[in-house]
Design an enzyme around this catalytic site. Structure first.
Site, PDB file in Angstrom:
ATOM      1  N   SER A   9       3.488  41.215   6.078  1.00 34.13           N
ATOM      2  CA  SER A   9       3.861  39.956   6.355  1.00 34.13           C
ATOM      3  C   SER A   9       4.980  39.922   7.090  1.00 34.13           C
ATOM      4  O   SER A   9       6.090  40.441   6.988  1.00 34.13           O
ATOM      5  CB  SER A   9       4.287  39.664   4.720  1.00 34.13           C
ATOM      6  OG  SER A   9       5.460  38.409   4.792  1.00 34.13           O
ATOM      7  N   HIS A  34      -0.186  39.365   8.149  1.00 35.50           N
ATOM      8  CA  HIS A  34       0.204  38.314   7.300  1.00 35.50           C
ATOM      9  C   HIS A  34       1.028  37.323   7.659  1.00 35.50           C
ATOM     10  O   HIS A  34       2.260  37.862   7.887  1.00 35.50           O
ATOM     11  CB  HIS A  34       0.447  38.977   5.892  1.00 35.50           C
ATOM     12  CG  HIS A  34       0.271  37.917   4.617  1.00 35.50           C
ATOM     13  ND1 HIS A  34      -0.976  37.621   4.028  1.00 35.50           N
ATOM     14  CD2 HIS A  34       1.075  37.541   3.951  1.00 35.50           C
ATOM     15  CE1 HIS A  34      -0.696  36.745   2.905  1.00 35.50           C
ATOM     16  NE2 HIS A  34       0.610  36.659   2.905  1.00 35.50           N
ATOM     17  N   ASP A  36       3.103  34.067   6.648  1.00 35.85           N
ATOM     18  CA  ASP A  36       3.407  33.158   5.303  1.00 35.85           C
ATOM     19  C   ASP A  36       3.970  31.747   5.822  1.00 35.85           C
ATOM     20  O   ASP A  36       5.257  31.902   6.375  1.00 35.85           O
ATOM     21  CB  ASP A  36       4.593  33.973   4.668  1.00 35.85           C
ATOM     22  CG  ASP A  36       3.882  34.998   3.753  1.00 35.85           C
ATOM     23  OD1 ASP A  36       4.403  36.100   3.588  1.00 35.85           O
ATOM     24  OD2 ASP A  36       2.940  34.717   3.176  1.00 35.85           O
ATOM     25  N   MET A  38       5.539  28.260   4.775  1.00 40.84           N
ATOM     26  CA  MET A  38       6.151  27.595   3.819  1.00 40.84           C
ATOM     27  C   MET A  38       6.745  26.242   3.974  1.00 40.84           C
ATOM     28  O   MET A  38       7.280  26.360   5.048  1.00 40.84           O
ATOM     29  CB  MET A  38       7.215  28.532   3.120  1.00 40.84           C
ATOM     30  CG  MET A  38       6.799  30.110   2.839  1.00 40.84           C
ATOM     31  SD  MET A  38       8.462  30.959   2.230  1.00 40.84           S
ATOM     32  CE  MET A  38       7.421  32.310   1.632  1.00 40.84           C
ATOM     33  N   HIS A  67      -1.551  32.570   5.165  1.00 41.84           N
ATOM     34  CA  HIS A  67      -1.309  32.066   3.678  1.00 41.84           C
ATOM     35  C   HIS A  67      -0.413  31.080   3.791  1.00 41.84           C
ATOM     36  O   HIS A  67       0.696  31.018   4.170  1.00 41.84           O
ATOM     37  CB  HIS A  67      -0.535  33.338   3.356  1.00 41.84           C
ATOM     38  CG  HIS A  67      -0.082  32.989   1.869  1.00 41.84           C
ATOM     39  ND1 HIS A  67       0.886  33.794   0.892  1.00 41.84           N
ATOM     40  CD2 HIS A  67      -0.563  32.272   0.859  1.00 41.84           C
ATOM     41  CE1 HIS A  67       1.080  33.476   0.111  1.00 41.84           C
ATOM     42  NE2 HIS A  67       0.301  32.282  -0.426  1.00 41.84           N
ATOM     43  N   MET A  69       1.416  28.204   2.026  1.00 40.55           N
ATOM     44  CA  MET A  69       2.198  27.807   0.643  1.00 40.55           C
ATOM     45  C   MET A  69       2.622  26.498   1.190  1.00 40.55           C
ATOM     46  O   MET A  69       3.965  26.202   1.200  1.00 40.55           O
ATOM     47  CB  MET A  69       3.283  28.580   0.435  1.00 40.55           C
ATOM     48  CG  MET A  69       2.472  30.285  -0.200  1.00 40.55           C
ATOM     49  SD  MET A  69       3.864  31.476  -0.065  1.00 40.55           S
ATOM     50  CE  MET A  69       3.687  31.964   1.427  1.00 40.55           C
ATOM     51  N   MET A 141      -0.938  36.359  -6.146  1.00 44.43           N
ATOM     52  CA  MET A 141       0.436  36.329  -6.141  1.00 44.43           C
ATOM     53  C   MET A 141       1.080  37.339  -7.266  1.00 44.43           C
ATOM     54  O   MET A 141       1.151  37.119  -8.471  1.00 44.43           O
ATOM     55  CB  MET A 141       1.065  34.975  -5.905  1.00 44.43           C
ATOM     56  CG  MET A 141       0.603  34.233  -4.867  1.00 44.43           C
ATOM     57  SD  MET A 141       1.111  35.099  -3.423  1.00 44.43           S
ATOM     58  CE  MET A 141       2.614  35.237  -3.187  1.00 44.43           C
ATOM     59  N   GLY A 149      10.749  40.190  -0.883  1.00 40.86           N
ATOM     60  CA  GLY A 149      11.906  41.271  -1.244  1.00 40.86           C
ATOM     61  C   GLY A 149      11.975  40.791  -2.852  1.00 40.86           C
ATOM     62  O   GLY A 149      12.964  41.392  -3.425  1.00 40.86           O
ATOM     63  N   ASP A 180      -0.287  40.234  -3.048  1.00 38.60           N
ATOM     64  CA  ASP A 180       0.839  39.497  -2.475  1.00 38.60           C
ATOM     65  C   ASP A 180       2.086  39.432  -3.001  1.00 38.60           C
ATOM     66  O   ASP A 180       2.264  38.607  -4.013  1.00 38.60           O
ATOM     67  CB  ASP A 180       0.262  38.322  -1.693  1.00 38.60           C
ATOM     68  CG  ASP A 180       1.467  37.797  -0.570  1.00 38.60           C
ATOM     69  OD1 ASP A 180       1.260  36.878  -0.220  1.00 38.60           O
ATOM     70  OD2 ASP A 180       2.541  38.650  -0.391  1.00 38.60           O
ATOM     71  N   GLY A 182       6.137  42.108  -3.609  1.00 34.32           N
ATOM     72  CA  GLY A 182       6.654  43.441  -4.057  1.00 34.32           C
ATOM     73  C   GLY A 182       5.641  44.567  -4.010  1.00 34.32           C
ATOM     74  O   GLY A 182       5.899  45.588  -4.952  1.00 34.32           O
ATOM     75  N   GLY A 202       5.770  43.262   3.188  1.00 37.00           N
ATOM     76  CA  GLY A 202       6.903  42.544   3.889  1.00 37.00           C
ATOM     77  C   GLY A 202       8.153  43.504   4.118  1.00 37.00           C
ATOM     78  O   GLY A 202       8.265  44.173   4.825  1.00 37.00           O
TER      79      GLY A 202
HETATM   80  C1  DX5 Z   1       5.960  35.480  -0.753  1.00 36.55           C
HETATM   81  C2  DX5 Z   1       5.347  35.677   0.297  1.00 36.55           C
HETATM   82  C3  DX5 Z   1       4.721  37.189   0.479  1.00 36.55           C
HETATM   83  C4  DX5 Z   1       5.868  37.858   0.889  1.00 36.55           C
HETATM   84  C5  DX5 Z   1       5.886  39.347   0.611  1.00 36.55           C
HETATM   85  O1  DX5 Z   1       5.964  34.018  -1.027  1.00 36.55           O
HETATM   86  O2  DX5 Z   1       3.752  35.068   0.200  1.00 36.55           O
HETATM   87  O3  DX5 Z   1       3.814  37.553   1.273  1.00 36.55           O
HETATM   88  O4  DX5 Z   1       6.357  37.602   2.093  1.00 36.55           O
HETATM   89  O5  DX5 Z   1       7.008  40.160   0.882  1.00 36.55           O
HETATM   90  P1  DX5 Z   1       7.612  41.432  -0.053  1.00 36.55           P
HETATM   91  O6  DX5 Z   1       6.467  42.389   0.477  1.00 36.55           O
HETATM   92  O7  DX5 Z   1       9.028  41.679   0.594  1.00 36.55           O
HETATM   93  O8  DX5 Z   1       7.599  41.153  -1.233  1.00 36.55           O
HETATM   94 ZN    ZN Z   2       1.887  35.786   1.485  1.00 37.28          ZN
END
Ligand code: DX5
Ligand code: ZN
Length: 219
Positions: A9, A34, A36, A38, A67, A69, A141, A149, A180, A182, A202
């Protein structure tokens, strides 16, 4: 059992050297990238959007796994596909009705991309069942969307396992399961055991010198 796909990500990438970071994960063997998105409305954070995707989508050979969001996915889906999204995954919770979910899926297909549907940790798995014959991907999710993180939510195992069971028992072959949030060496084992096809990671990948080893550990 086919090898799990790894999708770094870029939310966790170094934006001073974004292209270098993309090349690093590509050379380290990543399968998808990936992306993201937002909007600061559907989730309490703002990341990046169409101009950035346009800029990087064709700078690598990985699959562009976008993705979104965001609120009102129907309005923005075409622009993300024109900008290079190959998988475009939107949120169930961003739609007002099942009818709207089907409309977004159809729109994504009409524009030539593969359609993914994502659910937040608090959304029951059953909500995606009506759409499974139309979907190319379901994104589970394993953190509350909005930030990288965070800590993997262990209950994600049951959601992935039950979804895999449902797809197999209904002989739905084309719909992939992606997880997706952690994901690291430990939590990847949990998700793979449950039957996941694609792992998003990520903070476990970006910012480390041993990305290749880390990707191999995820597999
Ligand atoms: C969170 C994102 C994830 C996130 C993953 O809203 O959709 O893709 O960036 O990041 P890590 O792998 O650090 O949890
Ligand atoms: Zn994502």
């Amino acid at each position: 059992m086919s090898k799990v796909l790894v999708a770094p990500s870029i939310l966790s990438a170094d934006f001073n050297h974004l292209l270098d970071d993309i090349k690093k994960v590509e050379e380290a063997g990543a399968d998808w990238l990936h992306f993201d998105v937002m909007d600061g409305h559907f989730v309490p954070n703002i990341s990046f959007g169409i101009p950035v995707l346009k800029c990087i989508a064709h700078s690598h050979k990985m699959v562009n796994d976008v993705h979104i969001m965001i609120s009102d996915p129907f309005k923005y889906a075409p622009e993300f596909i024109k900008a290079g999204a190959e998988y475009l995954t939107f949120h169930y919770e961003a739609c007002k009705s099942d009818k709207e979910v089907f409309q977004v899926i159809d729109l994504i297909h009409d524009y030539g991309a593969k359609a993914g549907l994502s659910i937040k940790p608090g959304t029951p798995l059953e909500k995606v069942f009506p759409f499974l014959y139309s979907l190319d991907l379901v994104l589970i999710m394993s953190v509350e969307p909005g930030f990288g993180g965070q800590k993997y939510i262990p209950e994600s195992f049951t959601k992935i396992f039950r979804l895999k069971e449902y797809l197999e028992s209904h002989e739905i072959k084309k719909c992939l399961i992606e997880v997706d949030g952690g994901i690291n060496e430990e939590t990847a084992k949990n998700a793979k055991l449950a039957g996941v096809d694609v792992l998003v990671a990520g903070s476990y990948l970006f910012g480390h010198d041993d990305i290749k080893e880390r990707i191999e550990k995820l597999r």
